[in-house]
Write a protein that holds these residues in place. Structure first.
Motif, PDB file in Angstrom:
ATOM      1  N   VAL A 188      -7.329  -7.863   2.263  1.00 46.64           N
ATOM      2  CA  VAL A 188      -7.565  -6.674   3.094  1.00 46.64           C
ATOM      3  C   VAL A 188      -7.844  -7.107   4.541  1.00 46.64           C
ATOM      4  CG1 VAL A 188      -9.195  -4.783   3.491  1.00 46.64           C
ATOM      5  CG2 VAL A 188      -8.308  -5.187   1.193  1.00 46.64           C
ATOM      6  N   GLY A 218     -12.092  -1.580   1.636  1.00 52.35           N
ATOM      7  CA  GLY A 218     -11.115  -1.057   2.590  1.00 52.35           C
ATOM      8  C   GLY A 218     -11.613  -1.179   4.011  1.00 52.35           C
ATOM      9  N   TYR A 231       0.851  -1.211   0.000  1.00 43.37           N
ATOM     10  CA  TYR A 231       0.000   0.000   0.000  1.00 43.37           C
ATOM     11  C   TYR A 231       0.875   1.245   0.000  1.00 43.37           C
ATOM     12  CZ  TYR A 231      -4.007  -2.953   0.885  1.00 43.37           C
ATOM     13  OH  TYR A 231      -4.992  -3.895   0.760  1.00 43.37           O
ATOM     14  N   LYS A 236      -3.648   0.893  -4.354  1.00 44.08           N
ATOM     15  CA  LYS A 236      -3.784   0.410  -2.978  1.00 44.08           C
ATOM     16  C   LYS A 236      -3.214   1.509  -2.091  1.00 44.08           C
ATOM     17  CE  LYS A 236      -2.521  -3.956  -2.285  1.00 44.08           C
ATOM     18  NZ  LYS A 236      -1.706  -5.195  -2.361  1.00 44.08           N
TER      19      LYS A 236
END
Ligand code: HAM
Length: 427
Positions: free
Chosen positions: A142, A312, A35, A102
């Motif tokens: 996630v 998310g 990320y 991301k």
């Protein structure tokens, strides 16, 4: 005296090690999972949240800090980060700019809620978002990151709950079933629920009013109304979680308090370790969600972007800090305290202090001339690891004295080698 605003809090130096530990672990994990960090403004246009978070949510209905600025624009202090992340993704065309969309962010959020333990009006979140991927494996990845965060922080007694709220195609059927099942019970529910039944019946599951609970517990479950693609997706998420060895449980009431969710929703619930007994846990009470999130496949498009899925979660940093084991983040002291004896000593001590800092060593010294005893006491209070004693006699021999504050052992060190020796001793 002017005090801090209700629901806000100072994070004092005594607590900062725990905060920095949480931030460090979070940052390091996000980077490890690929990320990229993004920082968006704390203020946004009010309509971003009205549209994004959703008109029927408690956040938009009653909790936003909104005002008209001097130019006449309606501005809101962000209550959550997801709409801002979507805005930035669309505004900067990030799907074409970045190798993969991301993203993670950390920062303060604002909600006018009733403050209590674990619930504040200014609080902080770690927010993680992925755009453009719809495979159930990404849902599981996630969730795996969220699970890794809790476990790397040393938080025990955490529980993962998941659900699926379906999509725009299958949800109307569920909503109809919900209203039908409510039937004659609807007038018995609280005023908020009456409103929810009109604006977004799913929100009824968010209700915390004790008298309403028995009625809500009897309502149908969203997963019994999923269409085939949503059901297959949800099965896929579960299979991946099983393959990763992450324990989960379905919670039918997990519809989450924001309007944008589709398909997967999840939360990790936790407890706060009570002082002195890290194995004993006191519940965070109703505020037991350490983090929560889910998929939002229509939000990017709703906010004026291309038709891209998203998923998310956000973790409340205050809640993570509360749930940490007692000694988490405590590091051995790396501080050197320079102690001067007499005027000659003081002149040279100031030089030693400066050299230490230049060499990357954390070092402090008393600036008012004080007795050796007072200076040593001070070094102790500062939890210094070593004291460097610089006095006329030592200097005449070309030396300083190094004292280990924990053991009290002292030894002479050549002045010319002092900085190197101290640096080595402290790393
Ligand atoms: P949320 O459930 O509203 O989701 O908030 C996420 C987390 O923020 C909660 O689980 C809690 O730990 C913390 N939190 C929320 N409100 C407060 C408060 N008043 N005081 C202290 N902590 C709080 C979201 O915000 C979504 N944006 C998550 C998300 C990201 N969904 C998809 N992507």
């Amino acid at each position: 005296m002017i005090t801090a605003i209700r629901g806000t809090h100072d994070i004092l130096p005594g607590e900062i090690a725990r905060w920095q530990f949480v931030e460090r672990v979070a940052r390091e994990l996000c980077e490890r999972y690929g990320y990229l960090e993004i920082r968006t403004p704390v203020i946004e246009r009010e309509e971003l949240f009205a549209k994004g978070t959703g008109e029927s949510t408690d956040i938009v209905q009653k909790e936003m800090y909104s005002f008209t600025d001097k130019g006449g624009e309606r501005i809101t202090l962000r209550p959550e980060a997801t709409p801002s992340m979507v805005r930035a993704f669309v505004e900067h065309n990030l799907e074409n700019v970045l190798p993969s969309a991301k993203l993670y962010a950390m920062g303060p959020m604002f909600r006018y809620e009733r403050p209590q333990k674990g619930r504040y009006r200014q609080f902080h979140q770690l927010d993680v978002e992925v755009f453009g991927l719809s495979d159930p494996a990404i849902d599981a990845e996630v969730i795996d990151l969220a699970w890794a965060l809790i476990s790397d922080l040393g938080i025990r007694r955490a529980e993962l709950v998941i659900n699926s709220v379906g999509c725009a195609d299958c949800r109307p059927r569920f909503q109809q079933a919900l209203l039908k099942a409510l039937g004659d019970d609807l007038p018995k529910l609280c005023q908020d629920c009456q409103r929810r039944a009109r604006t977004n019946p799913l929100r009824i599951y968010d209700c915390k009013v004790p008298a309403d609970q028995p009625i809500i517990d009897r309502l149908p479950h969203s997963i019994d109304y999923l269409d085939e693609p949503c059901a297959t997706h949800f099965k896929g998420v579960q299979a991946h979680l099983d393959a990763f060895g992450i324990p989960w449980r379905i919670s039918h009431r997990l519809v989450r308090g924001l309007d944008y969710y589709t398909r997967t929703t999840f939360e990790i619930l936790g407890a706060v370790a009570s002082a002195g007994e890290p194995d004993d846990a006191e519940s965070l009470g109703a505020q037991n969600a350490l983090l929560g999130g889910g998929r939002y496949d229509g939000l990017v498009k709703d906010l004026g972007g291309p038709d891209r899925p998203g998923i998310g979660f956000a973790a409340g940093l205050e809640r993570l800090v509360l749930a940490l084991p007692e000694h988490a983040g405590a590091e051995p002291s790396r501080l050197a305290c320079v102690v001067a004896i007499g005027d000659d000593g003081r002149r040279e001590a100031l030089k030693v202090l400066r050299e230490l800092r230049r060499a990357g060593v954390a070092a402090v010294m008393e600036f008012e001339a004080r007795s050796l005893r007072a200076q040593m006491k001070r070094a102790d209070r500062l939890s210094a690891r070593v004291a460097v004693i610089v006095g006329g006699d030592e200097l005449a021999r070309g030396e300083v004295t190094l004292r280990d504050m924990a053991t009290g052992d002292q030894r002479p060190v050549a002045r010319s080698e002092a900085v190197d020796v101290i640096r080595t001793a402290l790393t």
